[in-house]
Design an enzyme around this catalytic site. Structure first.
Site, PDB file in Angstrom:
ATOM      1  N   ASP A   1       0.852  -1.187   0.000  1.00  0.00           N
ATOM      2  CA  ASP A   1       0.000   0.000   0.000  1.00  0.00           C
ATOM      3  C   ASP A   1       0.891   1.241   0.000  1.00  0.00           C
ATOM      4  O   ASP A   1       1.744   1.396   0.884  1.00  0.00           O
ATOM      5  CB  ASP A   1      -0.907   0.003   1.231  1.00  0.00           C
ATOM      6  CG  ASP A   1      -1.967   1.087   1.169  1.00  0.00           C
ATOM      7  OD1 ASP A   1      -3.062   0.814   0.658  1.00  0.00           O
ATOM      8  OD2 ASP A   1      -1.679   2.215   1.608  1.00  0.00           O
TER       9      ASP A   1
ATOM     10  N   ASN B   1      -1.455  13.521  -4.939  1.00  0.00           N
ATOM     11  CA  ASN B   1      -2.650  13.985  -5.634  1.00  0.00           C
ATOM     12  C   ASN B   1      -3.103  15.351  -5.129  1.00  0.00           C
ATOM     13  O   ASN B   1      -3.494  16.222  -5.908  1.00  0.00           O
ATOM     14  CB  ASN B   1      -3.794  12.976  -5.467  1.00  0.00           C
ATOM     15  CG  ASN B   1      -3.594  11.721  -6.302  1.00  0.00           C
ATOM     16  OD1 ASN B   1      -2.883  11.737  -7.307  1.00  0.00           O
ATOM     17  ND2 ASN B   1      -4.229  10.631  -5.893  1.00  0.00           N
TER      18      ASN B   1
ATOM     19  N   ASP C   1      -0.330   9.717 -10.597  1.00  0.00           N
ATOM     20  CA  ASP C   1      -0.251   8.653 -11.603  1.00  0.00           C
ATOM     21  C   ASP C   1       1.196   8.232 -11.834  1.00  0.00           C
ATOM     22  O   ASP C   1       1.495   7.049 -12.017  1.00  0.00           O
ATOM     23  CB  ASP C   1      -0.874   9.124 -12.917  1.00  0.00           C
ATOM     24  CG  ASP C   1      -2.392   9.192 -12.853  1.00  0.00           C
ATOM     25  OD1 ASP C   1      -2.969   8.709 -11.865  1.00  0.00           O
ATOM     26  OD2 ASP C   1      -2.992   9.746 -13.796  1.00  0.00           O
TER      27      ASP C   1
ATOM     28  N   ASP D   1      -4.399   2.719  -4.352  1.00  0.00           N
ATOM     29  CA  ASP D   1      -2.950   2.673  -4.081  1.00  0.00           C
ATOM     30  C   ASP D   1      -2.514   1.308  -3.555  1.00  0.00           C
ATOM     31  O   ASP D   1      -1.454   1.186  -2.939  1.00  0.00           O
ATOM     32  CB  ASP D   1      -2.568   3.767  -3.078  1.00  0.00           C
ATOM     33  CG  ASP D   1      -3.353   3.687  -1.775  1.00  0.00           C
ATOM     34  OD1 ASP D   1      -4.184   2.754  -1.637  1.00  0.00           O
ATOM     35  OD2 ASP D   1      -3.157   4.556  -0.904  1.00  0.00           O
TER      36      ASP D   1
END
Length: 309
Positions: A199, A207, A216, A242
């Site tokens: 994770d 973001n 991304d 994620d």
């Protein structure tokens, strides 16, 4: 004999039971300290496929070492067998066993039978036949295992439509399909496997502060890192958001530990911070359960990182 290892194993055990008697016949796999029952023809011992025993305690371990004969009508008269710890758990009066080997000579497991009562001395005359049965099973096993990579490649081609568009990794649907097929092989051959749950720590930060293009880019870097440390036979998937997962096939605990270290180093090399959990697939714990265990370990690692930060 049949042209399928599982079917041939069952047919072999049935034939030997009819020919020699014995309450229990097994085809087994050795994996480190474990002795795994792949198939069993049981008529009194209560042994089932998937059960795991200590390899060192078994008569088969001493047979493979050459300390005892392939056929022992009365194990009490064979010092190597009479002293085995298995007698503390079950009654064994007679034993038959031959190794199952790969083409390179490495031990895969055994074909064996036990009975609570001593048997007539004349069963020793059946040794050549039992050895031949073991060799035939070993040859069929080798043919199947040698073709596994081709089968895996075909399976990957079948699920290529289940790729994540951004990273090119498999998505959750692709993972579920391939993991189910690997689970079948694990059950059939006793293969060990490792599942890793990953994770990302910083996706939301990227973001929110630098825009989704930066997030991304982080996801793509992670996917490249994971591809760098996996073999063509392994499965790497973006499970969503994620979260990523890796399935390392035919991977024992020691290989898994070394692989986990490579994953950590490679992610760091790609400037990716992540929380990681790992779990082993073994008899009694299938790949779905292993993923849940790896997820739980990953979340524990994530909570610990937050506390430290």
């Amino acid at each position: 004999m049949m042209n399928d290892f599982a079917a041939a194993s069952r047919a072999t055990m049935q034939f030997l039971r009819q020919r020699l008697g014995f309450k229990l016949w097994m085809v087994t796999r050795t994996d480190g300290k474990d002795w795994i029952v792949l198939f069993a023809d049981d008529n009194g011992y209560g042994v089932k496929a998937g059960q795991v025993y200590s390899w060192a305690e078994m008569l088969c371990s001493r047979m493979v070492e050459g300390a005892g004969p392939n056929i022992a009508p009365d194990v009490a008269r064979e010092p190597a067998y009479a002293s085995a710890q298995i007698h503390d758990k079950v009654t064994v009066g007679a034993y038959v066993g031959v190794p199952l080997r790969r083409a390179d000579g490495t031990l895969f497991g055994t074909l064996c039978g036990i009975d609570p009562e001593p048997q007539p001395e004349r069963i020793r005359d059946e040794q050549d036949m039992v050895v031949l049965m073991g060799e035939l099973l070993g040859g069929l096993l080798e043919a199947e295992l040698s073709g596994t990579e081709a089968v895996r490649k075909a399976e990957r081609n079948d699920v290529d439509s289940t790729r994540d568009e951004l990273t090119g990794l498999y998505n959750r649907r692709g993972w579920d399909m391939l993991a189910a097929r690997e689970e079948e092989r694990c059950r059939r051959y006793g293969h060990p496997a490792c599942v890793v749950s990953i994770d990302l720590d910083d996706l939301k930060f990227y973001n929110d502060t630098q825009g989704y293009a930066s997030g991304d880019a982080l996801l793509i870097r992670c996917s490249k890192a994971l591809k760098d440390v996996t073999r063509g036979s392994d499965v790497v998937a973006r499970m969503g958001g994620d979260e990523f997962a890796m399935l390392m096939v035919e991977c024992d605990y020691f290989d898994a530990q070394a692989m986990l270290l490579r994953v950590q180093e490679t992610l760091a090399g790609y400037d990716v911070r992540a929380s990681i959990g790992m779990a082993m697939r073994k008899p009694g714990i299938d790949l779905e359960e292993s993923l849940a265990m790896a997820d739980a370990e990953m979340y524990r690692a994530k909570r610990s990182r937050k506390v430290l930060n």
